[in-house]
Write an enzyme that holds these catalytic residues in place. Sequence first.
Site, short mmCIF file in Angstrom:
data_model
loop_
_atom_site.label_atom_id
_atom_site.label_comp_id
_atom_site.label_asym_id
_atom_site.label_seq_id
_atom_site.Cartn_x
_atom_site.Cartn_y
_atom_site.Cartn_z
N GLU A 26 -5.54 -4.18 -5.05
CA GLU A 26 -5.86 -2.84 -5.50
C GLU A 26 -6.95 -2.99 -6.57
O GLU A 26 -7.01 -4.02 -7.25
CB GLU A 26 -4.63 -2.17 -6.11
CG GLU A 26 -3.54 -1.93 -5.08
CD GLU A 26 -2.35 -1.18 -5.65
OE1 GLU A 26 -2.07 -0.09 -5.15
OE2 GLU A 26 -1.70 -1.68 -6.58
N SER A 36 6.19 -1.82 -16.23
CA SER A 36 4.90 -2.46 -15.97
C SER A 36 3.77 -1.90 -16.85
O SER A 36 3.79 -2.07 -18.05
CB SER A 36 4.59 -2.31 -14.49
OG SER A 36 3.55 -3.13 -14.11
C1 G16 Z 1 2.46 0.00 -9.67
C2 G16 Z 1 2.32 -0.40 -8.23
C3 G16 Z 1 0.86 -0.48 -7.85
C4 G16 Z 1 0.17 0.83 -8.16
C5 G16 Z 1 0.42 1.25 -9.60
C6 G16 Z 1 -0.07 2.65 -9.90
O1 G16 Z 1 1.84 -0.96 -10.47
O2 G16 Z 1 2.96 -1.64 -8.05
O3 G16 Z 1 0.79 -0.77 -6.49
O4 G16 Z 1 -1.20 0.72 -7.96
O5 G16 Z 1 1.82 1.24 -9.88
O6 G16 Z 1 0.57 3.52 -9.01
P1 G16 Z 1 0.43 5.08 -9.11
O7 G16 Z 1 -1.03 5.38 -9.08
O8 G16 Z 1 1.17 5.60 -7.92
O9 G16 Z 1 1.02 5.51 -10.43
P2 G16 Z 1 2.52 -1.51 -11.79
O10 G16 Z 1 1.62 -2.61 -12.24
O11 G16 Z 1 2.61 -0.37 -12.76
O12 G16 Z 1 3.87 -1.98 -11.32
#
Ligand code: G16
Length: 553
Positions: free
Chosen positions: A376, A71
């Site tokens: 978010e 992602s």
């Molecule tokens: C993922 C999650 C999100 C989260 C983000 C950052 O997003 O699906 O819910 O906000 O990671 O998470 P963390 O702060 O725990 O690293 P994505 O878009 O990278 O799949």
Amino acid sequence: MSSSVDLRTVYAFAREFHSKGPNIEKLLYGTAGFRTLHEKLEFIAFRMGLLATIRSRKFGGQAIGVMITASHNPECDNGVKIIDPKGEMLERDWETIATDLVNVPDDRLESEVAKIIAQEKIDMGAQSNVFIGMDTRYHSPAMGRAVVNGVRALKGNLRDFGILTTPMLHYLVYTHNVRGAYGFPTVDGYVSKLVNAFKRLRGDVYENGNYKNFILFDGANGVGSLKMHEFNRQLGPSLECQVFNSNGKINHNCGADFVKTNQRAPHGLPEHEPNTRCVSVDGDADRIVYFFTDSDGVFHLLDGDRIATLIADYLMNLVKKCGISLKLGIVQTAYANGASTDYIKQQLKVDVACVPTGVKHLHHKALEYDIGVYFEANGHGTVIFSDSTKEKISSASRSNETSNEQKESLRKLLLTIDIINETVGDAISDMLLVETILHAKGFSLKDWLATYEDLPNTIKKVKVQDRNIFETTDAERVCVKPDGLQDKIDELVRKYKRGRAFVRPSGTEDVVRVYAEAENNDDVQLLAAEVSILVYEMANGVGEKPSIPQQKL
Ligand code: G16
């Protein structure tokens, strides 16, 4: 439990092709599955192929998704996550099972698989169906092959969809399993569903008031840029969308995370008029932020909090006019700007809840409302209508007792249900909904920005030796470990007017995240630096120590 599969193939595949090797680093099924350097991920992908096959058999052959993506992370990372039969994130108990499966050495893999089959009472003779999708990272096909081998080792069936956005795979899993409920189970079916609803909501007049029919779309050099071209073909003149950042390094100096974290425009932005509407999505197109640069050259960001408030306001107005009493709520995380939360409570007068980071937490909470809007701040989110709400809306729209004005609001609510992806946040679907609302209101981004004023804020990353020593509570707003850290944060926060700060270990990157907000930007930078230094010092920071910004020395 019956077993028609010889589990010795599991170890044979692992040993020959996807060995874990001597790696003893503890890996966790985190915020969005497993995410790490791609070189470390292949054996995990293989094991997730095994797990998805077992899980599909648990549901009598319903499709289970396996998405290969890191992602928003940099190109060197990759990730793998499992999508449950209703298009939702993997059930919590199975996250633990996944973590255990990934952490056993190769020679215990066969017995661990046997344990899961026995504990979960899996009929290994049952059908199974695993759907695979991947982002555009050059190493994703290798990860996909590892998943395929996992499925084959357990004699499962699979469909490899190749390059897809994450939300598309969620949709395909759901629509395959719940036929007729939502749309056709094809990528084309998905694009048509969204675009048709968009066109019907927009009507034949494409501009309105300050709303101009032109948008610049930063595809983060990821799958979103490819898929947006498919959307553009169907959208035609109803939305003029120019895609950029479609060929370079994924998320590098561009995309939603870059724009949100750095609060600046992405590289590669084409020449444009001041105040032009721009969006950035991330590498797998599941989050989106809006931005523009005004005629004084000042950059402005409209993030997930803004999107949530805009959508909630629009839906509240429709609900008020439609003649049905429905409870709408907004779900945020600790990253939500304090000003947005105040606006929701004081102006919109809508219920607002705060949950830990991770779409699964927001989604779960949003299910408690008739209409749950969750976002978010980083731009990840969607809207969920409960089944009974959908039923009430559609029966009222058919009723003779409903007035024409009520019917028009109900029609718009029904089309809103069609334009969104209820299984998970989708950058493109969210954009189509935001475009619909801005068009309906005749809003430019300046008008939207004027609805309330954000508190200056920032997010920093601190690298430490072991981020897992950090533990939080109260929806991540309070840090309970390491001991004494929270007291020190509170002491720092007290020095700043409207100050707020919190720290939490990331679930997707090897860092601790530090969030700070305060009345002015100098204070924000200072508070963030002070908290970052605290984290670095209390937890054996790695690399360069954070420093106090120059202007305050
Ligand atoms: C993922 C999650 C999100 C989260 C983000 C950052 O997003 O699906 O819910 O906000 O990671 O998470 P963390 O702060 O725990 O690293 P994505 O878009 O990278 O799949």
